[in-house]
Motif scaffolding. Structure first.
Motif, short mmCIF file in Angstrom:
data_model
loop_
_atom_site.label_atom_id
_atom_site.label_comp_id
_atom_site.label_asym_id
_atom_site.label_seq_id
_atom_site.Cartn_x
_atom_site.Cartn_y
_atom_site.Cartn_z
N MET A 172 34.77 30.69 47.05
CA MET A 172 33.55 30.71 46.24
C MET A 172 32.73 31.96 46.48
O MET A 172 32.07 32.47 45.56
CB MET A 172 32.73 29.45 46.54
N ILE A 173 32.73 32.48 47.70
CA ILE A 173 32.03 33.75 47.95
C ILE A 173 32.67 34.85 47.12
O ILE A 173 31.99 35.62 46.44
CB ILE A 173 32.07 34.10 49.45
N GLY A 174 34.01 34.95 47.16
CA GLY A 174 34.69 35.97 46.38
C GLY A 174 34.49 35.81 44.89
O GLY A 174 34.17 36.77 44.18
N SER A 175 34.66 34.58 44.38
CA SER A 175 34.49 34.33 42.95
C SER A 175 33.06 34.57 42.51
O SER A 175 32.81 35.15 41.44
CB SER A 175 34.90 32.89 42.62
N GLY A 176 32.10 34.11 43.31
CA GLY A 176 30.69 34.28 42.95
C GLY A 176 30.29 35.74 42.90
O GLY A 176 29.59 36.18 41.96
N LEU A 177 30.72 36.52 43.88
CA LEU A 177 30.40 37.95 43.88
C LEU A 177 31.04 38.65 42.69
O LEU A 177 30.42 39.50 42.05
CB LEU A 177 30.87 38.58 45.19
N LEU A 178 32.29 38.29 42.38
CA LEU A 178 32.96 38.90 41.24
C LEU A 178 32.20 38.58 39.94
O LEU A 178 32.00 39.46 39.09
CB LEU A 178 34.40 38.41 41.15
N SER A 200 28.50 47.55 43.27
CA SER A 200 29.28 47.59 42.03
C SER A 200 30.75 47.37 42.32
O SER A 200 31.23 47.61 43.44
CB SER A 200 29.09 48.93 41.31
N LEU A 201 31.48 46.92 41.32
CA LEU A 201 32.91 46.71 41.42
C LEU A 201 33.63 48.06 41.38
O LEU A 201 33.29 48.92 40.58
CB LEU A 201 33.38 45.82 40.27
N LEU A 237 43.71 26.54 45.60
CA LEU A 237 42.30 26.89 45.45
C LEU A 237 42.19 28.24 44.76
O LEU A 237 42.84 29.21 45.16
CB LEU A 237 41.61 26.95 46.81
N ARG A 238 41.37 28.33 43.73
CA ARG A 238 41.23 29.54 42.94
C ARG A 238 40.19 30.48 43.55
O ARG A 238 39.08 30.07 43.89
CB ARG A 238 40.83 29.18 41.51
N GLY A 239 40.56 31.74 43.68
CA GLY A 239 39.65 32.75 44.18
C GLY A 239 40.35 34.10 44.20
O GLY A 239 41.58 34.18 44.20
N PRO A 240 39.59 35.18 44.21
CA PRO A 240 40.20 36.52 44.24
C PRO A 240 40.88 36.80 45.57
O PRO A 240 40.35 36.46 46.63
CB PRO A 240 39.02 37.46 43.99
N ALA A 241 42.04 37.42 45.52
CA ALA A 241 42.76 37.79 46.74
C ALA A 241 42.14 39.01 47.40
O ALA A 241 42.26 39.20 48.61
CB ALA A 241 44.23 38.06 46.42
N SER A 242 41.48 39.84 46.60
CA SER A 242 40.74 40.98 47.14
C SER A 242 39.60 41.29 46.18
O SER A 242 39.64 40.92 45.01
CB SER A 242 41.64 42.20 47.34
N LEU A 243 38.58 41.98 46.69
CA LEU A 243 37.43 42.31 45.88
C LEU A 243 36.92 43.69 46.28
O LEU A 243 36.00 43.84 47.09
CB LEU A 243 36.31 41.27 46.05
N PRO A 244 37.53 44.76 45.72
CA PRO A 244 37.11 46.12 46.06
C PRO A 244 35.76 46.45 45.42
O PRO A 244 35.58 46.30 44.22
CB PRO A 244 38.23 46.98 45.48
#
Length: 411
Positions: free
Chosen positions: A249-255, A377-378, A392-399
């Motif tokens: 959720m941290i990764g998805s929310g930030l994205l 920024s992304l 569980l759905r979420g990004p594997a990485s978030l550059p």
């Protein structure tokens, strides 16, 4: 028109599933779908039905209620997360579920949760401090994977070294065993987690501390104490639930915030919107994509379609959270959205016990990041962000590019 039982639709939940869910909601309130891990099942597509059925006793969380054919299919994929941790609330109906939840809930107190707030904020700063302002930083390993593990470990009374050892193993347990190689990896991780947590429980019995796990070791009710199996399973459930879902959720929310800079800008100017933001992000991109797993205890008829006794049923969390009948303009991210009855934490007797802790962590993360780095920024196109292939759905990485740090946040 309700969907005909003979037609099953295949779901790829790792790409963008929401247009697909939108089409299914128009097909019917309950639709037959094809899954990669258990064959065919039924998806409850709309919010009103999902909220009602999440706590309906005609739907059980106990796989013993699955029909013979479904039992055979499930046996092929026996290394599921819920099978790795037997005798947990996840796979129990009342009254067994009621007893376990009551014993945990009386220790999982608001005082324990609120007491973690200073530690969470300090830990977020500690994880962010070494990150470079220029260049690219991946916030999944740098922040999203570490923070929830450290927080739930502190709550349970585990050291950071123990947390670091458990986290990658527990993460493997959420993989979907679609082939023998993955199944073998999950089986190995299951045995390692169980053995490790069994030893930890025994250590807490000999040398108790102020952590939640020690409290559970000594907890008892009119029916006695938790058994060793219940304690070990509970430790695994609390660790996995507190670490894995919040990580995603941290990764998805930030994205989501980086994909909607206008909404992120509102939070920089109006941080009081953070609580409603957390609920909106949970609604828009829940880690539980397909739905809450249930088994029909008896025939259930919805909108002219009968779900036979013993069939697999998914109470569609993500589909319900994007239902326009409940949420106006559901595909629009609105951090100030009022009246947000999302189902990201479930509903009814199995409502997530750790919801207050997850909300607290998410609020602290988003507040701290946006306060420190208002120009965050992304660092790639949103379509290039890889997603995990797991339950569980979420990004594997978030550059990301952090940008200059706000002077007011210098410590």
């Amino acid at each position: 028109m309700p969907d005909k039982p003979s037609k099953a639709r295949t779901l790829n939940q790792y790409l963008d599933p929401y247009p697909y869910f939108g089409r299914l909601r128009e097909v019917g309130r309950v639709v037959r779908i094809q899954t990669t891990f258990a064959g065919e099942g039924w998806l409850i597509t709309r919010h009103e039905d999902a909220q009602r059925l999440a706590g309906d006793p005609r739907l059980s969380v106990d796989a013993h209620h699955a029909g013979p054919e479904l039992q055979s299919r499930l046996a092929e994929f026996k290394f599921r997360f819920v099978d790795c941790l037997p005798e947990t609330m996840l796979v129990m109906d009342p009254p067994e579920h009621t007893r376990l939840r009551r014993m945990v809930a009386k220790e999982f107190t608001p005082r324990r949760m609120s007491g973690l707030a200073p530690y969470i904020e300090e830990t977020v700063h500690r994880l962010l401090d070494p990150l470079p302002a220029d260049g690219t930083t991946d916030l999944v390993p740098a922040l999203a994977e570490q923070l929830p593990t450290m927080v739930i470990s502190r709550l349970l009374g585990l050291g950071e070294e123990e947390a670091a050892h458990l986290r990658p193993l527990v993460s493997v347990l959420t993989e979907l065993p679609v082939d023998s190689e993955v199944a073998a990896r999950v089986e190995t991780a299951r045995d390692a987690v169980w053995g490790y947590l069994s030893r930890v429980v025994e250590e807490k019995r000999r040398q108790p501390d102020e952590g939640l796990l020690s409290a559970l070791v000594s907890a008892h009710d009119d029916e006695g104490r938790l058994t060793d199996t219940e304690l070990t399973s509970m430790a695994g459930l609390l660790f996995a639930g507190g670490a894995e879902t919040t990580t995603q959720m941290i990764g998805s929310g930030l994205l989501l915030l980086l994909r909607h800079p206008d909404q992120a800008a509102k939070l920089v100017d109006s941080p009081e919107l953070i609580p409603s933001t957390v609920d909106e992000l949970l609604r828009y991109e829940s880690p539980v994509t397909l739905g809450l797993i249930r088994y029909a205890v008896e025939d259930i008829t919805i909108d002219g379609v009968t779900i036979p006794r013993g069939d697999l049923v998914f109470v569609g969390v993500a589909s319900a959270n994007h239902d326009p009948r409940c949420f106006p303009e559901p595909e629009r991210l609105d951090v100030a959205r009022p009246n947000n009855p999302h189902l990201a934490f479930g509903h009814g007797p199995h409502y997530c016990l750790g919801a207050p802790l997850a909300r607290l962590e998410l609020q602290v993360v988003f507040t701290t990041l946006l306060r420190r780095y208002p120009h965050l920024s992304l660092a790639c196109h949103p379509g290039e962000v890889p997603w995990r292939s797991s339950a569980l759905r979420g990004p594997a990485s978030l550059p990301v590019r952090l940008g200059p740090r706000a002077a007011a946040t210098a410590r």
